[in-house]
Design a protein around this motif. Structure first.
Motif, PDB file in Angstrom:
ATOM      1  N   GLY A 129      -9.563  -4.242  -3.885  1.00 28.82           N
ATOM      2  CA  GLY A 129     -10.406  -3.674  -2.846  1.00 28.82           C
ATOM      3  C   GLY A 129     -11.682  -4.474  -2.724  1.00 28.82           C
ATOM      4  N   GLU A 130     -12.494  -4.137  -1.746  1.00 29.41           N
ATOM      5  CA  GLU A 130     -13.730  -4.888  -1.530  1.00 29.41           C
ATOM      6  C   GLU A 130     -14.724  -4.689  -2.667  1.00 29.41           C
ATOM      7  OE1 GLU A 130     -17.252  -5.361   1.876  1.00 29.41           O
ATOM      8  OE2 GLU A 130     -15.528  -4.049   2.215  1.00 29.41           O
ATOM      9  N   SER A 131     -14.780  -3.497  -3.238  1.00 27.54           N
ATOM     10  CA  SER A 131     -15.770  -3.207  -4.271  1.00 27.54           C
ATOM     11  C   SER A 131     -15.288  -3.515  -5.671  1.00 27.54           C
ATOM     12  CB  SER A 131     -16.189  -1.733  -4.205  1.00 27.54           C
ATOM     13  OG  SER A 131     -15.102  -0.892  -4.516  1.00 27.54           O
ATOM     14  N   ASN A 132     -13.971  -3.539  -5.892  1.00 27.29           N
ATOM     15  CA  ASN A 132     -13.462  -3.715  -7.249  1.00 27.29           C
ATOM     16  C   ASN A 132     -11.994  -4.110  -7.199  1.00 27.29           C
ATOM     17  OD1 ASN A 132     -13.381  -3.726 -10.035  1.00 27.29           O
ATOM     18  ND2 ASN A 132     -13.493  -1.512 -10.279  1.00 27.29           N
ATOM     19  N   VAL A 133     -11.582  -4.935  -8.140  1.00 28.78           N
ATOM     20  CA  VAL A 133     -10.173  -5.269  -8.327  1.00 28.78           C
ATOM     21  C   VAL A 133      -9.768  -4.746  -9.698  1.00 28.78           C
ATOM     22  CG1 VAL A 133      -8.439  -7.085  -8.489  1.00 28.78           C
ATOM     23  CG2 VAL A 133     -10.353  -7.329  -6.893  1.00 28.78           C
ATOM     24  N   ILE A 134      -8.805  -3.835  -9.717  1.00 27.07           N
ATOM     25  CA  ILE A 134      -8.345  -3.227 -10.962  1.00 27.07           C
ATOM     26  C   ILE A 134      -6.960  -3.776 -11.277  1.00 27.07           C
ATOM     27  CG2 ILE A 134      -7.824  -1.074 -12.171  1.00 27.07           C
ATOM     28  CD1 ILE A 134      -9.661   0.354 -10.174  1.00 27.07           C
ATOM     29  N   PHE A 178      12.934  -5.011 -24.032  1.00 27.01           N
ATOM     30  CA  PHE A 178      11.578  -5.499 -23.771  1.00 27.01           C
ATOM     31  C   PHE A 178      11.213  -5.167 -22.337  1.00 27.01           C
ATOM     32  CE2 PHE A 178       8.872  -8.794 -21.958  1.00 27.01           C
ATOM     33  CZ  PHE A 178       7.817  -8.857 -22.862  1.00 27.01           C
ATOM     34  N   ARG A 179       9.951  -4.759 -22.129  1.00 32.97           N
ATOM     35  CA  ARG A 179       9.481  -4.460 -20.770  1.00 32.97           C
ATOM     36  C   ARG A 179       8.045  -4.932 -20.608  1.00 32.97           C
ATOM     37  NH1 ARG A 179      10.201   1.236 -17.666  1.00 32.97           N
ATOM     38  NH2 ARG A 179      12.213   0.249 -17.314  1.00 32.97           N
ATOM     39  N   GLN A 180       7.766  -5.537 -19.465  1.00 31.06           N
ATOM     40  CA  GLN A 180       6.394  -5.908 -19.122  1.00 31.06           C
ATOM     41  C   GLN A 180       6.117  -5.482 -17.684  1.00 31.06           C
ATOM     42  OE1 GLN A 180       4.979 -10.132 -18.833  1.00 31.06           O
ATOM     43  NE2 GLN A 180       3.526  -9.429 -20.373  1.00 31.06           N
ATOM     44  N   VAL A 181       5.039  -4.719 -17.505  1.00 30.64           N
ATOM     45  CA  VAL A 181       4.629  -4.224 -16.197  1.00 30.64           C
ATOM     46  C   VAL A 181       3.231  -4.741 -15.889  1.00 30.64           C
ATOM     47  CG1 VAL A 181       4.178  -2.191 -14.785  1.00 30.64           C
ATOM     48  CG2 VAL A 181       6.013  -2.137 -16.485  1.00 30.64           C
ATOM     49  N   VAL A 182       3.063  -5.336 -14.716  1.00 31.27           N
ATOM     50  CA  VAL A 182       1.760  -5.859 -14.295  1.00 31.27           C
ATOM     51  C   VAL A 182       1.464  -5.326 -12.901  1.00 31.27           C
ATOM     52  CG1 VAL A 182       0.383  -7.916 -13.793  1.00 31.27           C
ATOM     53  CG2 VAL A 182       2.068  -7.970 -15.643  1.00 31.27           C
ATOM     54  N   THR A 183       0.263  -4.765 -12.696  1.00 32.73           N
ATOM     55  CA  THR A 183      -0.137  -4.281 -11.381  1.00 32.73           C
ATOM     56  C   THR A 183      -1.567  -4.723 -11.082  1.00 32.73           C
ATOM     57  OG1 THR A 183      -1.069  -2.179 -12.145  1.00 32.73           O
ATOM     58  CG2 THR A 183       1.299  -2.231 -11.676  1.00 32.73           C
ATOM     59  N   PHE A 184      -1.886  -4.846  -9.800  1.00 33.70           N
ATOM     60  CA  PHE A 184      -3.277  -5.071  -9.393  1.00 33.70           C
ATOM     61  C   PHE A 184      -3.534  -4.304  -8.107  1.00 33.70           C
ATOM     62  CE2 PHE A 184      -1.291  -8.256  -6.708  1.00 33.70           C
ATOM     63  CZ  PHE A 184      -2.056  -8.231  -5.552  1.00 33.70           C
ATOM     64  N   GLU A 185      -4.743  -3.787  -8.003  1.00 31.54           N
ATOM     65  CA  GLU A 185      -5.196  -3.097  -6.799  1.00 31.54           C
ATOM     66  C   GLU A 185      -6.491  -3.762  -6.366  1.00 31.54           C
ATOM     67  OE1 GLU A 185      -5.625   0.911  -8.017  1.00 31.54           O
ATOM     68  OE2 GLU A 185      -3.476   1.229  -8.351  1.00 31.54           O
ATOM     69  N   ALA A 197      -9.935   0.723   1.496  1.00 31.54           N
ATOM     70  CA  ALA A 197      -8.575   0.228   1.639  1.00 31.54           C
ATOM     71  C   ALA A 197      -8.301  -0.794   0.546  1.00 31.54           C
ATOM     72  CB  ALA A 197      -8.383  -0.399   3.016  1.00 31.54           C
ATOM     73  N   ILE A 198      -7.074  -0.839   0.077  1.00 29.57           N
ATOM     74  CA  ILE A 198      -6.710  -1.771  -0.985  1.00 29.57           C
ATOM     75  C   ILE A 198      -5.373  -2.430  -0.660  1.00 29.57           C
ATOM     76  CG2 ILE A 198      -7.929  -0.487  -2.786  1.00 29.57           C
ATOM     77  CD1 ILE A 198      -5.167   0.599  -3.658  1.00 29.57           C
ATOM     78  N   LEU A 199      -5.107  -3.495  -1.357  1.00 31.22           N
ATOM     79  CA  LEU A 199      -3.800  -4.133  -1.356  1.00 31.22           C
ATOM     80  C   LEU A 199      -3.280  -4.081  -2.784  1.00 31.22           C
ATOM     81  CD1 LEU A 199      -1.590  -5.787   0.067  1.00 31.22           C
ATOM     82  CD2 LEU A 199      -2.842  -7.858  -0.600  1.00 31.22           C
ATOM     83  N   ARG A 200      -2.079  -3.551  -2.951  1.00 31.24           N
ATOM     84  CA  ARG A 200      -1.516  -3.395  -4.286  1.00 31.24           C
ATOM     85  C   ARG A 200      -0.286  -4.270  -4.453  1.00 31.24           C
ATOM     86  NH1 ARG A 200       2.389  -0.467  -7.164  1.00 31.24           N
ATOM     87  NH2 ARG A 200       1.687   0.313  -9.202  1.00 31.24           N
ATOM     88  N   GLY A 201      -0.204  -4.930  -5.598  1.00 33.39           N
ATOM     89  CA  GLY A 201       0.973  -5.699  -5.967  1.00 33.39           C
ATOM     90  C   GLY A 201       1.409  -5.306  -7.365  1.00 33.39           C
ATOM     91  N   ALA A 202       2.697  -5.401  -7.645  1.00 34.17           N
ATOM     92  CA  ALA A 202       3.200  -4.997  -8.950  1.00 34.17           C
ATOM     93  C   ALA A 202       4.476  -5.758  -9.278  1.00 34.17           C
ATOM     94  CB  ALA A 202       3.466  -3.493  -8.992  1.00 34.17           C
ATOM     95  N   SER A 203       4.719  -5.914 -10.571  1.00 37.21           N
ATOM     96  CA  SER A 203       5.978  -6.487 -11.032  1.00 37.21           C
ATOM     97  C   SER A 203       6.386  -5.807 -12.331  1.00 37.21           C
ATOM     98  CB  SER A 203       5.852  -8.004 -11.252  1.00 37.21           C
ATOM     99  OG  SER A 203       4.992  -8.286 -12.347  1.00 37.21           O
ATOM    100  N   GLN A 204       7.683  -5.702 -12.529  1.00 32.14           N
ATOM    101  CA  GLN A 204       8.219  -5.128 -13.763  1.00 32.14           C
ATOM    102  C   GLN A 204       9.391  -5.983 -14.216  1.00 32.14           C
ATOM    103  OE1 GLN A 204       8.917  -0.820 -14.172  1.00 32.14           O
ATOM    104  NE2 GLN A 204      11.007  -1.305 -14.766  1.00 32.14           N
TER     105      GLN A 204
END
Length: 249
Positions: free
Chosen positions: A191-196, A182-189, A164-171
């Motif tokens: 999880g317990e084993s890894n944060v991407i 101009f565009r900037q996109v940031v995301t994170f996912e 299971a993961i929690l995802r957040g994003a902004s654009q």
């Protein structure tokens, strides 16, 4: 051989588009009137001398309305070959649908697929649903924020993590002038084993008609990247810089 490889990459990307993350730079009202919108961008480079290196980047996006939902399909391929050997190769495809409930609030669902054997993200599937909110700090600016829970499957040869993961994003979109944006996109996912985490910053300038020049920098960061066959952990940060031609439909 290299030309054949490029054709295969483009074919795979086109296939991803055919079945279907972010919307194109067109308002809901204009998209409803137009019916659909699309962008295609690509670039090639080749250098010789002390190092023979060739790079290819292709991306396609399709945006349309159906049943009160706005749908986005996106696919991309990046490949770099150094001295006759692949040194970087990544494919990504995504499908997203969202529906407005107020002028600034909406819900969304997102499915993504990624294959990058050089940073350990092979056969990575992600399914996310959540809530989004729009901000308008100025007439020429828009800021989108999203958050929601999801699930991630990593089916790479060295890892079969599912969590299971929690995802957040902004654009953030800024229309600098009639000819540039101009565009900037940031995301994170997380999880317990890894944060991407991913970030992409781009500047687009119109050349003539619907043709534009785009300069971009993309970064992917992992807190716990995979360990290779020699027992050495792969680098946490991957960066891709690109200069591409973009055509809007």
């Amino acid at each position: 051989m290299f030309a054949l490889r490029q054709c295969r990459l483009v074919a795979l990307t086109t296939a991803l588009l055919s079945f279907g993350v972010y919307g194109l730079n067109i308002s809901d009202e204009d998209l409803k009137k137009q019916g659909w919108s699309a962008e295609v961008e690509g670039g090639l480079s080749y250098s010789t001398g002390n190092t023979d290196q060739s790079s290819m980047r292709f991306r396609g996006a399709f945006d349309y309305f159906w049943a009160d939902w706005r749908h986005f399909l996106k696919a991309e391929a990046n490949s770099t070959k150094r001295d006759g050997k692949n040194s970087a190769e990544r494919y990504r495809g995504s499908y997203k649908a969202d529906r407005d409930w107020t002028d600034v609030d909406y819900t969304f669902g997102l499915v993504t697929y990624e294959n990058d054997r050089f940073n350990g993200l092979e056969d990575l599937f992600t399914l996310v649903g959540g809530w989004g909110h729009r901000f308008f700090p100025a007439d020429s600016m828009e800021l989108y924020t999203e958050a929601g829970p999801g699930y991630r499957w990593n089916n790479s040869p060295d890892s079969t993590d599912s969590e299971a993961i929690l995802r957040g994003a902004s654009q953030f979109d800024w229309t600098i002038s009639d000819n540039s944006s101009f565009r900037q996109v940031v995301t994170f996912e997380s999880g317990e084993s890894n944060v991407i985490s991913r970030a992409e910053t781009s500047l687009t300038t119109s050349i003539v008609g619907q043709l534009a020049l785009k300069v971009s920098v993309s970064m992917t960061h992992q807190t716990k990247p995979e360990v290779d066959n020699s027992g050495v952990a792969k680098k946490k940060l991957d960066t891709i810089s690109g200069v591409t031609l973009l055509y809007r439909y």
